[in-house]
Design an enzyme around this catalytic site. Sequence first.
Site, PDB file in Angstrom:
ATOM      1  N   GLY A 113       0.997  -1.118   0.080  1.00  0.00           N
ATOM      2  CA  GLY A 113       0.023   0.101   0.178  1.00  0.00           C
ATOM      3  C   GLY A 113       0.927   1.263  -0.165  1.00  0.00           C
ATOM      4  N   ASN A 114       0.389   2.156   0.309  1.00  0.00           N
ATOM      5  CA  ASN A 114       0.938   3.721   0.292  1.00  0.00           C
ATOM      6  C   ASN A 114       0.477   4.501   1.436  1.00  0.00           C
ATOM      7  OD1 ASN A 114      -0.993   5.537  -0.939  1.00  0.00           O
ATOM      8  ND2 ASN A 114      -0.744   4.020  -2.578  1.00  0.00           N
ATOM      9  N   ARG A 115       0.895   5.520   1.770  1.00  0.00           N
ATOM     10  CA  ARG A 115       0.704   6.539   2.836  1.00  0.00           C
ATOM     11  C   ARG A 115      -0.550   7.430   2.463  1.00  0.00           C
ATOM     12  NH1 ARG A 115       4.789   6.258   6.356  1.00  0.00           N
ATOM     13  NH2 ARG A 115       6.740   5.564   5.669  1.00  0.00           N
ATOM     14  N   SER A 116      -1.311   7.461   1.452  1.00  0.00           N
ATOM     15  CA  SER A 116      -2.355   8.303   1.217  1.00  0.00           C
ATOM     16  C   SER A 116      -3.424   8.117   2.195  1.00  0.00           C
ATOM     17  CB  SER A 116      -2.960   7.923  -0.148  1.00  0.00           C
ATOM     18  OG  SER A 116      -4.194   8.862  -0.431  1.00  0.00           O
TER      19      SER A 116
END
Length: 433
Positions: free
Chosen positions: A218-221
């Site tokens: 995933g990512n930090r958004s």
Amino acid sequence: MLGVSGGIAAYKAVEICRRLVDAGAWVSPVMTNAATRFVGQTTLSALASEPVRRSLWDEPEPIPHTRLGQGADLVIVAPATARVIGAYAAGISSDLLTATLLATRAPVLLCPAMHTEMWEHPAVRENVATLRRRGVHVVEPAAGRLAGGDLGTGRLADPADIVAAAAGILGLERRPGRPPGSGSGLAGVAGLAGLAGVVAVVTAGGTREPLDPVRYIGNRSSGKQGYAVAAELARRGASVQLISTVSRPAPPGVAVTAVETAAQMGVAVREAAGSAQVVVMAAAVADFRPKAVAPEKIKKQDGPPEVVLEPTPDILAGLGRARRPGQVIVGFAAETVAPSAAAPLGRTLRDYARAKLDSKGADLIVANDVAAPGVGFAHDTNAVLIVGRGGFEADIALTNKDVVAAAVVDAIAALINRPTPVNRPTQEEQEQS
Ligand code: C5P
């Protein structure tokens, strides 16, 4: 009401006035004393629907600012100088124009124009951000030649764009001319509903690409910026579908569709985009995903797996290629350009944003430097550069995400309300066809 303050661009107010009158508006002009040094009061009086007013004291009516403020459907200030912006932000009413700005409940459209140094001064940036937060609309100044031959940002926006923005705020393309004060009060509602009838799709959050039933890449958004854009579009009257990977309260009036992966988001976006005039891809969509997803949890004792990645389909680029006439496609670009040494070949956020505008076939790219303090993922604040075709740029200094959302929606509204279609194919698309 058309307010004109004292900058060299005051001469362009004459054309704005003429275009407003031609479009059917009743234009009540107000000039500051300094404005009359740049353009003749007689010229503006001759073209407007009423003679120019200049003073709080010498007009036939005893309290001109309240009459003007209460009667206006929209107050435009073009050009808006640093002084007028500062006085308005601080609530200081030292002349007829600033007194009227404080005495009105109508929507206000500021069109700043000044030298680059003044426009970039922190005091002016903060005043503009404060006013945006209060719901004031801003048509950003353009880059180009300034008084004295200097080049930079600060030129008054094109009069046609200012008039289109005014029409957009009122939710009107054209209305019959009539004296102020004769309205039903509906104009105020129309002002808030400048995007009434527009169908919009917004994506938000980071996608999760599964490795196995429990793990994902995933990512930090956080989705905050996408939710703020969806909320702002809905507040202005658009019908909004938000396609989201995160669990946050739905903004009032916004329908939320939950998705997790880039593939699911792609399916949902393509389906919704078929009937949408505006698509805003604020989501941080994974560029790569695991090629194979283990059907069962990968066991620790089996050792660390070798993960092979494959590219995900680019949803935004697909929309750009399939865009219908009149559709407005907006992409986001999260980059890391600070410190500047980290940017390959010294490329700037502007370079990245402009390159993405073309590679994605988008109408607007909202770029931010997520390595800068307070910017981007998970913060409540953001600082963005919005770039568009025809050299359009809006540089929004660090502020809260709602203010950034208002600037993004202002840029979208300006494209929707432009008299001629601007979202023509990119050079790359033209070459392909
Ligand atoms: O190419 P890059 O990922 O930097 O582009 C970011 C923009 O493209 C964002 O608007 C994002 O929502 C969109 N995007 C997409 N599909 C992908 C990757 C990114 O729509 N697979």
